[in-house]
Each structure stands twice: as C-alpha cells, then as structure tokens.
Motif scaffolding. Structure first.
Motif, mmCIF file in Angstrom:
data_model
loop_
_atom_site.group_PDB
_atom_site.id
_atom_site.type_symbol
_atom_site.label_atom_id
_atom_site.label_comp_id
_atom_site.label_asym_id
_atom_site.label_seq_id
_atom_site.Cartn_x
_atom_site.Cartn_y
_atom_site.Cartn_z
ATOM 1 N N ARG A 139 -10.410 8.423 -11.949
ATOM 2 C CA ARG A 139 -11.715 9.072 -12.057
ATOM 3 C C ARG A 139 -12.489 8.891 -10.754
ATOM 4 O O ARG A 139 -12.178 8.014 -9.947
ATOM 5 N N GLY A 140 -13.467 9.732 -10.573
ATOM 6 C CA GLY A 140 -14.412 9.561 -9.467
ATOM 7 C C GLY A 140 -13.807 9.509 -8.086
ATOM 8 O O GLY A 140 -14.239 8.721 -7.241
ATOM 9 N N GLY A 141 -12.768 10.320 -7.819
ATOM 10 C CA GLY A 141 -12.204 10.376 -6.475
ATOM 11 C C GLY A 141 -11.137 9.353 -6.177
ATOM 12 O O GLY A 141 -10.659 9.263 -5.024
ATOM 13 N N MET A 142 -10.728 8.551 -7.152
ATOM 14 C CA MET A 142 -9.624 7.608 -6.942
ATOM 15 C C MET A 142 -8.339 8.379 -6.639
ATOM 16 O O MET A 142 -8.135 9.479 -7.145
ATOM 17 N N THR B 114 11.817 7.532 -20.065
ATOM 18 C CA THR B 114 10.997 7.951 -18.933
ATOM 19 C C THR B 114 11.184 6.994 -17.762
ATOM 20 O O THR B 114 11.407 5.799 -17.947
ATOM 21 N N ILE B 115 11.100 7.540 -16.554
ATOM 22 C CA ILE B 115 11.222 6.748 -15.335
ATOM 23 C C ILE B 115 10.128 7.188 -14.366
ATOM 24 O O ILE B 115 9.870 8.387 -14.229
ATOM 25 N N ASN B 116 9.464 6.219 -13.750
ATOM 26 C CA ASN B 116 8.418 6.560 -12.777
ATOM 27 C C ASN B 116 8.266 5.440 -11.763
ATOM 28 O O ASN B 116 8.836 4.359 -11.918
ATOM 29 N N GLU B 117 7.483 5.706 -10.728
ATOM 30 C CA GLU B 117 7.398 4.796 -9.597
ATOM 31 C C GLU B 117 6.163 3.909 -9.657
ATOM 32 O O GLU B 117 5.263 4.106 -10.476
ATOM 33 N N THR B 118 6.151 2.950 -8.738
ATOM 34 C CA THR B 118 4.977 2.114 -8.524
ATOM 35 C C THR B 118 4.099 2.764 -7.463
ATOM 36 O O THR B 118 4.604 3.281 -6.457
ATOM 37 N N VAL B 119 2.786 2.748 -7.701
ATOM 38 C CA VAL B 119 1.849 3.388 -6.770
ATOM 39 C C VAL B 119 0.715 2.437 -6.428
ATOM 40 O O VAL B 119 0.437 1.470 -7.151
ATOM 41 N N CYS B 120 0.055 2.748 -5.336
ATOM 42 C CA CYS B 120 -1.202 2.100 -4.984
ATOM 43 C C CYS B 120 -2.337 2.989 -5.474
ATOM 44 O O CYS B 120 -2.359 4.188 -5.177
ATOM 45 N N VAL B 121 -3.250 2.408 -6.217
ATOM 46 C CA VAL B 121 -4.426 3.128 -6.708
ATOM 47 C C VAL B 121 -5.575 2.795 -5.768
ATOM 48 O O VAL B 121 -6.020 1.641 -5.682
ATOM 49 N N LEU B 122 -6.048 3.828 -5.067
ATOM 50 C CA LEU B 122 -7.040 3.630 -4.016
ATOM 51 C C LEU B 122 -8.437 4.004 -4.488
ATOM 52 O O LEU B 122 -8.613 4.999 -5.200
ATOM 53 N N PRO B 123 -9.453 3.240 -4.037
ATOM 54 C CA PRO B 123 -10.835 3.641 -4.323
ATOM 55 C C PRO B 123 -11.153 4.951 -3.600
ATOM 56 O O PRO B 123 -10.435 5.362 -2.674
ATOM 57 N N PRO B 124 -12.207 5.621 -3.987
ATOM 58 C CA PRO B 124 -12.591 6.877 -3.310
ATOM 59 C C PRO B 124 -12.813 6.665 -1.811
ATOM 60 O O PRO B 124 -13.353 5.648 -1.375
ATOM 61 N N ARG B 125 -12.312 7.633 -1.027
ATOM 62 C CA ARG B 125 -12.520 7.683 0.428
ATOM 63 C C ARG B 125 -11.963 6.455 1.162
ATOM 64 O O ARG B 125 -12.493 6.037 2.186
ATOM 65 N N HIS B 126 -10.901 5.891 0.634
ATOM 66 C CA HIS B 126 -10.311 4.725 1.294
ATOM 67 C C HIS B 126 -9.518 5.160 2.522
ATOM 68 O O HIS B 126 -8.884 6.222 2.532
ATOM 69 N N ARG B 127 -9.530 4.319 3.563
ATOM 70 C CA ARG B 127 -8.869 4.674 4.825
ATOM 71 C C ARG B 127 -7.368 4.886 4.679
ATOM 72 O O ARG B 127 -6.758 5.665 5.414
ATOM 73 N N LEU B 128 -6.730 4.211 3.702
ATOM 74 C CA LEU B 128 -5.279 4.347 3.546
ATOM 75 C C LEU B 128 -4.880 5.648 2.852
ATOM 76 O O LEU B 128 -3.693 5.958 2.763
ATOM 77 N N ALA B 129 -5.834 6.415 2.388
ATOM 78 C CA ALA B 129 -5.523 7.681 1.730
ATOM 79 C C ALA B 129 -4.879 8.677 2.686
ATOM 80 O O ALA B 129 -4.235 9.637 2.257
ATOM 81 N N LYS B 130 -5.028 8.440 3.996
ATOM 82 C CA LYS B 130 -4.411 9.339 4.973
ATOM 83 C C LYS B 130 -2.900 9.160 5.062
ATOM 84 O O LYS B 130 -2.184 10.013 5.605
ATOM 85 N N LEU B 131 -2.382 8.051 4.511
ATOM 86 C CA LEU B 131 -0.942 7.786 4.548
ATOM 87 C C LEU B 131 -0.242 8.479 3.381
ATOM 88 O O LEU B 131 -0.792 8.593 2.290
ATOM 89 N N GLU B 132 0.998 8.929 3.611
ATOM 90 C CA GLU B 132 1.786 9.526 2.531
ATOM 91 C C GLU B 132 2.361 8.461 1.602
ATOM 92 O O GLU B 132 2.472 8.671 0.391
ATOM 93 N N THR B 133 2.761 7.336 2.160
ATOM 94 C CA THR B 133 3.220 6.189 1.369
ATOM 95 C C THR B 133 2.569 4.936 1.933
ATOM 96 O O THR B 133 2.129 4.909 3.097
ATOM 97 N N ILE B 134 2.521 3.898 1.118
ATOM 98 C CA ILE B 134 1.886 2.648 1.534
ATOM 99 C C ILE B 134 2.857 1.502 1.276
ATOM 100 O O ILE B 134 3.397 1.367 0.172
ATOM 101 N N GLY B 135 3.089 0.696 2.316
ATOM 102 C CA GLY B 135 3.965 -0.463 2.183
ATOM 103 C C GLY B 135 3.193 -1.760 2.235
ATOM 104 O O GLY B 135 1.962 -1.778 2.432
#
Length: 301
Positions: free
Chosen positions: A252-255, A163-184
C-alpha cells in the motif's frame, strides 16, 4: 404394508398428467407398464385409486387423500437423491482446513471465498496453525486438509506441490534501491532490515545469503507475521525480506517489491493424511486451488 416406490411414482405422475399415457411419457416407460404399477398399488393399499371417465383416469376421493402424503414422501426422496449427488460432486458438507496465518490472511482468502461462492451449501472452517500442530492435525485426520511449506517432514502427511514463488525485498515508498532490478545482500549493507523471527527455514536461508556475501545484516526489527512486517515498512522502519506471494497482499501507499538475490524460493503444498483417500469435496478444493494459483502465475507445475 410395504409400498413399491415405482408404483407410487407412477401414481404421482398419473395424477399430475391425468392419464397413464402422460405418466408413461414422463417416466420413460410404456403405458401398459404404468397400468401394471397402478394395479399393484391398488392391491397393496386395498382400494381403488382411479375411475375411468370418457377415456381419462379420475382420482377417487381416497386417492386424493393419499396424494398429498405421496408427494411429501417422494419429495423427500428427491431431496435425498439431490443431496447424494451434491455430496458426490463435493458441493455440500464441511471442509476443515489448517494453514499458516500469512497464507490464510493473504492469497488464500480470495481463493476460499470464490470456492464458497461456487458451493453455496458447503461449510468451511479454517484455522491458522503453526507447522508442527498443522501436520499433527492433518496426519490424525482431525482436519481434512491443509497448506504448508515443502518439504514436509512427517510420515503421516501426503503433500502435493501447489505454488512456488520467490523472496523479495519490500521497499518503503520512494526508496533509493527501487532503481535496482534486483537487490542482493551487499546492496542492503547499510539498510535497516525487518525480518521474520528466528527458527524459520526462510530466515535461515536469508541469514546464510548474508553470511556468504560477507555482510552483517542490520536487523532493526524482528516480527512474526508478514502483515506486520509490511506495516512496519509502510511506516518507514526499514526494508523487509519476505515471501513475494504473501507480501503482495499487504502492499500500500507506494511500497514496492524487488527480487532478492541469490534466489530463495518458497514452495507450498496441499497437505492431506497419507493413509486416507481424499473426499470428493477435498479433491474439488484442491483442483480449485491449483487453478487459482495458475491464474496468479505461481503454480508449482
């Protein structure tokens, strides 16, 4: 006295069918062949097994006494044959596995559960272990197989990409960075971060990405498991940077998840001893795991 198994089988089927013709049909041989087998058995046991009565074979009292033991003996042989087939198919036995804790508690759990449901006579033991211990157990054949991040630096371990998969940012619910498609790294300059502890390859790659971007990461909390990192995200401690496949289990909970850039990939393999052939059950489990990861869209083809 050594009794012929084919003759005993002919005796059993003759009793069940009431004639040598019926027995021949069940056994897939000729009626004269059944008669010869019965005659041989009579010579071996030293008494008559059947009387002829109006064209039918009627069991003698001695034959009826013998019948129950023959049924028991041949029934055991039938069970042995079934067991041997199941072992050959990988359907019974015991499978011993080692794997990283986050893989065991995350995507591997439903895969193992479905494999066990398809093989109800199989017993499985699975142990979460660190990389060094897991490799040693696999190489010495103390376990049958395992999972680990590739590449594997151990001459006694054979690895097959799984299996192969990527690294992600796990954001809290309603975080401002959720509007971005990717995060650097630059997007995370002023964010509290939750990272897995030092000494991991994934942590070294994340630290290098921040260094190249000229950003000093604000590490608010370090932990050792993906589950705990996600729990702290849910409680508003900060943003976690994690393996996507593992992290999805704990959302969970909107993350929310957003891909981290630059792309940092995690490749996991199915590990077995390099100097030993795989047992049937191990091969079956590998095939099941590969098919399961294909369904998840994370197969390392």
């Amino acid at each position: 006295m050594k009794l012929n198994l084919r003759a005993l089988d002919a005796f059993r089927h003759t009793l069940q069918g009431g004639s040598a013709t019926a027995a021949a049909r069940e056994l897939g041989i000729s009626q004269p062949a059944v008669s010869r087998l019965l005659a041989r058995l009579e010579r071996d046991v030293g008494f008559e097994l059947f009387w002829r009565e109006k064209g039918r074979l009627v069991a003698t009292p001695e034959a009826r006494i013998l019948a129950d033991e023959v049924d028991l003996a041949l029934g055991r042989l039938d069970r042995i044959a079934t067991l041997a087939r199941n072992i050959g198919d990988g359907a019974v036995g015991e499978l011993r596995i080692v794997a990283p804790p986050s893989l065991v508690e995350g995507p591997l759990a439903p895969i193992v559960a479905s494999f066990l449901s398809q093989n109800p006579q199989l017993r499985l033991s699975i142990s979460p272990r660190d990389v060094e211990t897991a490799n040693q157990l696999i190489a010495t054949r103390a376990v049958d197989c395992g999972f680990g991040r590739l590449p594997v630096d151990h001459p006694g371990v054979r690895a097959e990409r799984l299996t192969i998969n990527e690294t992600v940012c796990v954001l809290p619910p309603r975080h401002r960075l959720a509007k971005l498609e990717t995060i650097g790294a630059t997007d995370l300059r002023d964010e509290n971060l939750i990272l897995l502890g030092q000494g991991r390859r994934s942590r070294a790659a994340i630290d290098a990405a921040f260094d190249r971007a000229g950003v000093a990461p604000r590490v608010r909390l370090e932990t050792q498991t993906i589950g705990s990192a996600c729990a702290f995200v849910a409680n508003g401690v900060g943003i976690a940077i994690l393996n996507e496949l593992m992290a999805r289990t704990y959302l969970r909970g909107g993350m929310q998840l957003r891909p981290f850039r630059p792309r940092l990939q995690h490749i996991y393999g199915f590990l077995t001893a390099a100097d030993a052939p795989q047992a049937k059950v191990t091969q079956a489990f590998l095939a099941h795991c590969a098919a399961s990861f294909r369904k998840l869209g994370n197969a390392a083809e």
